[in-house]
Design an enzyme around this catalytic site. Structure first.
Site, PDB file in Angstrom:
ATOM      1  N   LEU A  52       0.795  -1.172  -0.098  1.00  0.00           N
ATOM      2  CA  LEU A  52       0.019  -0.141  -0.162  1.00  0.00           C
ATOM      3  C   LEU A  52       0.894   1.393  -0.017  1.00  0.00           C
ATOM      4  O   LEU A  52       0.612   2.361  -0.662  1.00  0.00           O
ATOM      5  CB  LEU A  52      -0.883  -0.003   1.300  1.00  0.00           C
TER       6      LEU A  52
ATOM      7  N   TYR B  64      -2.575 -11.727  13.093  1.00  0.00           N
ATOM      8  CA  TYR B  64      -2.755 -10.652  12.279  1.00  0.00           C
ATOM      9  C   TYR B  64      -3.936  -9.729  12.810  1.00  0.00           C
ATOM     10  O   TYR B  64      -4.017  -8.708  13.295  1.00  0.00           O
ATOM     11  CB  TYR B  64      -2.717 -10.656  10.874  1.00  0.00           C
TER      12      TYR B  64
ATOM     13  N   LYS C 180      -4.789  -6.495  14.920  1.00  0.00           N
ATOM     14  CA  LYS C 180      -5.439  -5.380  14.218  1.00  0.00           C
ATOM     15  C   LYS C 180      -6.902  -4.880  15.216  1.00  0.00           C
ATOM     16  O   LYS C 180      -6.860  -3.632  15.521  1.00  0.00           O
ATOM     17  CB  LYS C 180      -6.282  -5.620  12.944  1.00  0.00           C
TER      18      LYS C 180
END
Ligand code: VAH
Length: 321
Positions: free
Chosen positions: A11, A138, A142
């Site tokens: 990103l 993960y 988050k």
């Protein structure tokens, strides 16, 4: 000035270009864990491991950073192979960013993910406020990250803003090969379709996930960060959506351009990760609070990706001659 951590990731590459265009290249400091290769030294870059809070603070002070786009982290697939490292980088890195944001009054962007959703989350039109019981390390980092952001916003007044990003589809620029995500199939498939006319997908054809074109994701991030603070009502992380499609639907759309393209399926450990996520997301809160709207649908994503890759290939061909 702006600091982008993990600027060489999937990103980061697209976001840095958009930030340089909007704020000027001299005001955007890239950073990453490893020294950059020999390409142009035109743009400011710092080697930075985000778990090193002291070095982060030094860079912030020395370069008058007032905004951090914190993209450094491990994605879902890599995070399942290295869970301890995933926890360390994703949690301690974020904590360091929030600590320096608190002491230096910085503005922060934090990328969350649809990976916060788990087995008990409604899979269709997933609400903004819902059950978040992720089964991946993960996803756990988050959810924790979102709550840490909300804590720093409410307790210390830190202006940290966040989006639950879906799978992102974008060009793998010269330095950002897919970074260990479960949605990487939706990037790799384009390269394989153009180069080999065939692709072996690690997810089953009927797997349907929320996805977004990189251009839409970058615009969502910039619009969120430029919105008036009074418009930001969600201090964990906003659901944002664009398109949801199955692997089979993506293959069929590519075949409209490349009729001879064939895809075979060999599901691996990432199938269980994808199955734990949701299919479509309700992003009406983001649309209401700060005017979010997507622009790229599946056919626009496919035609734009193929066109961009074709021209990249022609450029590289020209350079070789
Ligand atoms: C991943 N691309 O696959 C990331 C993202 C929703 C997926 O978090 O891990």
């Amino acid at each position: 000035n702006i600091l982008v951590t993990g600027s060489r990731g999937q990103l980061g590459s697209d976001l840095v270009v958009a930030l340089q265009r909007r704020y000027g290249t001299t005001h955007v400091m890239e950073s990453g864990r490893s020294p950059r290769s020999e390409e142009s030294k035109l743009f400011p870059y710092k080697v930075l491991d985000v778990t090193d809070g002291r070095r982060l603070e030094k860079i912030v002070k020395r370069h008058q950073i007032d905004t951090i786009y914190h993209l450094a982290g491990l994605l879902s697939a890599k995070g399942e192979r290295e869970p301890d490292r995933c926890w360390d980088i994703n949690i301690n890195g974020l904590k360091n960013v929030l600590e320096v944001a608190k002491s230096e009054r910085l503005k922060v962007f934090y990328p969350s993910s649809i990976a916060v959703f788990g087995a008990h989350t409604p899979k269709l039109d997933t609400p903004q406020m819902t059950v978040t019981d992720p089964s991946t390390m993960y996803g756990i980092t988050k959810v924790t990250g979102e709550l840490l952001c909300q804590y720093y916003a409410q307790r210390f007044g830190v202006d940290v803003r966040s989006l639950r990003l879906p799978g992102i589809i974008g060009i793998i620029s010269y330095n950002a090969p897919p970074g260990g995500g479960t949605t990487d199939f939706a990037v790799e498939i384009f390269y394989a379709a153009l180069q080999q006319r065939t692709y072996t997908c690690f997810l089953r054809p009927e797997t349907r996930l929320p996805m977004m074109y990189a251009a839409d994701a970058v615009r969502a991030i910039l619009e969120l960060m430029e919105a008036d603070l009074s418009a930001i009502k969600v201090r964990t992380s906003y659901n944002v959506a664009a398109v949801s499609f199955s692997v089979a639907e993506l293959v069929a759309e590519i075949q409209k351009h490349l009729p001879e393209f064939a895809c075979e399926y060999k599901p691996d450990f990432r199938q269980a990760i994808a199955d734990s996520w949701v299919c479509t997301v309700d992003d009406s809160k983001a649309r209401a609070d700060w005017g979010w709207h997507h622009t790229y649908d599946l056919s626009a994503i496919v035609s734009d990706m193929l066109a961009k890759l074709e021209s990249l290939k022609r450029e590289q061909g020209a350079r070789k001659r």
